[in-house]
Design an enzyme around this catalytic site. Sequence first.
Site, mmCIF file in Angstrom:
data_model
loop_
_atom_site.group_PDB
_atom_site.id
_atom_site.type_symbol
_atom_site.label_atom_id
_atom_site.label_comp_id
_atom_site.label_asym_id
_atom_site.label_seq_id
_atom_site.Cartn_x
_atom_site.Cartn_y
_atom_site.Cartn_z
ATOM 1 N N GLU A 1 14.022 0.674 29.265
ATOM 2 C CA GLU A 1 14.453 1.125 28.062
ATOM 3 C C GLU A 1 16.036 1.110 27.885
ATOM 4 O O GLU A 1 16.637 0.587 27.021
ATOM 5 C CB GLU A 1 14.089 2.518 27.704
ATOM 6 C CG GLU A 1 12.553 2.746 27.471
ATOM 7 C CD GLU A 1 11.855 1.962 26.551
ATOM 8 O OE1 GLU A 1 12.456 1.565 25.608
ATOM 9 O OE2 GLU A 1 10.660 1.592 26.965
ATOM 10 N N HIS B 1 16.634 -2.475 26.797
ATOM 11 C CA HIS B 1 16.694 -2.800 25.497
ATOM 12 C C HIS B 1 18.022 -2.076 24.805
ATOM 13 O O HIS B 1 18.495 -2.850 24.023
ATOM 14 C CB HIS B 1 15.512 -2.055 24.747
ATOM 15 C CG HIS B 1 14.048 -2.555 24.988
ATOM 16 N ND1 HIS B 1 14.035 -3.888 24.701
ATOM 17 C CD2 HIS B 1 13.102 -1.982 25.352
ATOM 18 C CE1 HIS B 1 12.700 -4.227 25.016
ATOM 19 N NE2 HIS B 1 12.232 -2.875 25.679
ATOM 20 N N PRO C 1 0.970 -1.262 -0.085
ATOM 21 C CA PRO C 1 0.088 -0.112 -0.043
ATOM 22 C C PRO C 1 0.974 1.178 -0.111
ATOM 23 O O PRO C 1 1.926 1.336 0.792
ATOM 24 C CB PRO C 1 -0.872 -0.196 1.371
ATOM 25 C CG PRO C 1 -0.644 -1.490 1.603
ATOM 26 C CD PRO C 1 0.463 -2.099 1.228
ATOM 27 N N GLY C 2 0.385 2.156 -0.900
ATOM 28 C CA GLY C 2 1.088 3.528 -0.560
ATOM 29 C C GLY C 2 2.218 3.604 -1.488
ATOM 30 O O GLY C 2 3.074 4.505 -1.334
ATOM 31 N N THR C 3 2.612 2.643 -2.317
ATOM 32 C CA THR C 3 3.983 2.828 -3.268
ATOM 33 C C THR C 3 3.641 3.436 -4.315
ATOM 34 O O THR C 3 4.344 3.368 -5.471
ATOM 35 C CB THR C 3 4.415 1.214 -3.611
ATOM 36 O OG1 THR C 3 3.321 0.292 -3.748
ATOM 37 C CG2 THR C 3 5.150 0.905 -2.074
ATOM 38 N N GLY C 4 2.309 3.909 -4.946
ATOM 39 C CA GLY C 4 2.240 4.821 -5.861
ATOM 40 C C GLY C 4 1.384 4.314 -7.013
ATOM 41 O O GLY C 4 1.676 4.709 -8.289
HETATM 42 P P1 ATP Z 1 -3.025 1.339 -2.094
HETATM 43 O O1 ATP Z 1 -2.361 0.302 -2.617
HETATM 44 O O2 ATP Z 1 -3.405 1.913 -0.555
HETATM 45 O O3 ATP Z 1 -4.262 1.915 -3.176
HETATM 46 P P2 ATP Z 1 -1.361 3.157 -3.811
HETATM 47 O O4 ATP Z 1 -0.090 2.424 -4.145
HETATM 48 O O5 ATP Z 1 -2.186 2.955 -4.958
HETATM 49 O O6 ATP Z 1 -1.793 2.818 -2.339
HETATM 50 P P3 ATP Z 1 -1.146 6.040 -4.068
HETATM 51 O O7 ATP Z 1 -2.335 6.099 -3.818
HETATM 52 O O8 ATP Z 1 -0.625 5.842 -5.514
HETATM 53 O O9 ATP Z 1 -0.651 4.494 -3.550
HETATM 54 O O10 ATP Z 1 -0.155 6.899 -3.412
HETATM 55 C C1 ATP Z 1 -0.577 7.454 -2.526
HETATM 56 C C2 ATP Z 1 0.322 8.929 -2.433
HETATM 57 O O11 ATP Z 1 1.572 8.918 -2.039
HETATM 58 C C3 ATP Z 1 0.202 9.681 -3.857
HETATM 59 O O12 ATP Z 1 -0.789 10.292 -3.895
HETATM 60 C C4 ATP Z 1 1.612 10.360 -3.751
HETATM 61 O O13 ATP Z 1 1.190 11.604 -2.755
HETATM 62 C C5 ATP Z 1 2.420 9.497 -2.866
HETATM 63 N N1 ATP Z 1 3.352 8.697 -3.651
HETATM 64 C C6 ATP Z 1 3.534 7.201 -3.539
HETATM 65 N N2 ATP Z 1 4.339 7.013 -4.501
HETATM 66 C C7 ATP Z 1 5.090 8.152 -4.992
HETATM 67 C C8 ATP Z 1 6.177 8.319 -5.587
HETATM 68 N N3 ATP Z 1 6.999 7.301 -6.245
HETATM 69 N N4 ATP Z 1 6.361 9.568 -6.033
HETATM 70 C C9 ATP Z 1 5.834 10.700 -5.402
HETATM 71 N N5 ATP Z 1 4.740 10.476 -4.728
HETATM 72 C C10 ATP Z 1 4.343 9.124 -4.443
#
Ligand code: ATP
Length: 618
Positions: free
Chosen positions: A436, A439, A216-219
């Site tokens: 702490e 650790h 998730p969140g990799t774009g």
């Molecule tokens: P999910 O699996 O949760 O749907 P996703 O892989 O589709 O996530 P995105 O929704 O495309 O992820 O990315 C979320 C946000 O993260 C984007 O709107 C952007 O702001 C930022 N982001 C992710 N990857 C990049 C990248 N390579 N360059 C710039 N911004 C990025």
Amino acid sequence: MTEAEDKKQATPPRPNQHVMDIFIISLMFFAMLSFFDFEQEGSQDIPYSEFKQRLRDNDVESVLIRGDKITGNYRRPIDDFIQFDTTFPPMEDYDLFPLLEENDIEVRVSSAEQSTWTLLLINLLPWLLIIGIFMMSSRMLRSGGRGFPGGGVFSFTKSKARLTNKDDIKVSYDDIAGLKHAKEDLSEVIDFLRNPDKYRAIGAKIPKGILLIGPPGTGKTLLARATAAEAGVPFFSITGSEFVEMFVGVGASRVRDMYKEAREVAPALIFIDEIDSVGRTRSSASGLGNDEREQTLNQILSEMDGFKGDEAIVVIAATNRPDVLDSALTRPGRFDRKVILDLPQREARLEILKVHARNVVMASDIDFEPIAAATVGFSGADLANLINEAALLCAREGKSEVDNSFLERARDKVVLGEKREALMSIEERERTAYHEAGHALTAFHMPYADSLRKVSIIPRGMALGITEQTPTEDKFTYGQHYLEDRLSIMLGGRCAEQLVFDEVSSGAANDLQQATTLARHMISEWGMSDKLGPLSFHSPDESFPGQQMLAGKGYSEHTAELIDEEVSKLIRTNEERTKFILAEHRGELDSIAAALLEKESLSEQDLIELLGHPAAKK
Ligand code: ATP
């Protein structure tokens, strides 16, 4: 306005459709009226006996007899009424007509046939009402709710895909940092969508479906959207779960509708996010509610097969669970091209930070390097969030530009949680300091451990204190030594409490949970037990509800017991190691705890200075 909208508006409802609508609505209106027995307003309903008395008193001027109903006019208002009505009794009344003649009353008789018609109409109208409603709803269903405000419940078979016109897509490949290979993989698709004729002329077939795979969140969404922008084509986006409804068949018709819309505006790009929510392996063991998902998946597959070779529609689907996808979905001719999006490496993290910092006022001496190094495991979305958190902190404190300290604090907030005030007793604070310190000291003496970044007794999030380590490099695999050192460090807090206070506390609950999970992975999945050997006892799809239950564990009770024994042995062995280190360096443990009580937070450099020697590193 989008092209699709243009097309929709290009086919206005035909005029006779309106006439039909008005006809049906009026029919229903009259039918409804017939349900009510409207009496003439201002007419007095009187008993037959009173009617005859009024005749005798010469109060009545005229009467109208219709069937068994008599209505009439008074000569002057009685009880404020000028009209009356009454009903004949069932038996004959031979006195009535002589009485009427006697009093010189105007008598009119209305034909009985008319009341038969009225009766007929009254009986028919409820049926007309039902037929009207039926006709209206079937027309609404056929039109998918178009022409009716908002579409209402009738639009549920319509595609829910959001269409963004090419000019409204505000991202481009310049806004995507890193992902170099993914961009290269998609450049062919961009070229095809820009110029499909070039490919048609040669007879080349472009892949119909591309699967973006990544955490998730990799774009993934960003990349799909930017691909449509680069190609200059409309972008349809939908998530897999939006296809599926409670009713079987809705998903399939939404798929049909979405492809139909895309064909109308082709060349176009369709993006299906979370394809795994409809594209999971079709299996009878997957539990209830499967029919709808299967029908939707089948419809997606048949639409993809139905693409003519030269149709300029490309479907990009995204998932972070490629392992659960139905093989029919990934076979050649469907989503056969896979593009992997990994979590960004240090260099890419640096670029992503810079991309998102473009819209934020940054100090001229800002340095993203340390933050890029300290954000191993962050996705692009996490990094975007970090920059935003830094900007929020800066604005909240009334500063005009974001500097390095805001970035550091934003990172700590994202990773460790917000600092919070916790009213700790002196004893509790001391126990936390030793916990702490336990650790930190274990991490300091473990040869394979990651570098210590910070040890602190400032409560954050749910924790009363934290010991944070960060790897110096991005790691893809973990060696057994590294994992065992991690186990020891996790147990360091509890061992220190035991050593110093001669008892353990509930404060180590989270550490124990993490250690047990890690040890279980090592034993049952990663083959790190000599007794069990190189076998994996991991259910392939644990998160698939019902499947595991129906399929069983896949190993014997004896093996299950053996796994439990080995997990316990691994944790105990590392506990002994930790206890030994802490006892051996008890003086250092006391020094770290005292420094924490005084300063609250220490870095690795602080520890090196305090203890007078560097950390033991391989
Ligand atoms: P999910 O699996 O949760 O749907 P996703 O892989 O589709 O996530 P995105 O929704 O495309 O992820 O990315 C979320 C946000 O993260 C984007 O709107 C952007 O702001 C930022 N982001 C992710 N990857 C990049 C990248 N390579 N360059 C710039 N911004 C990025």
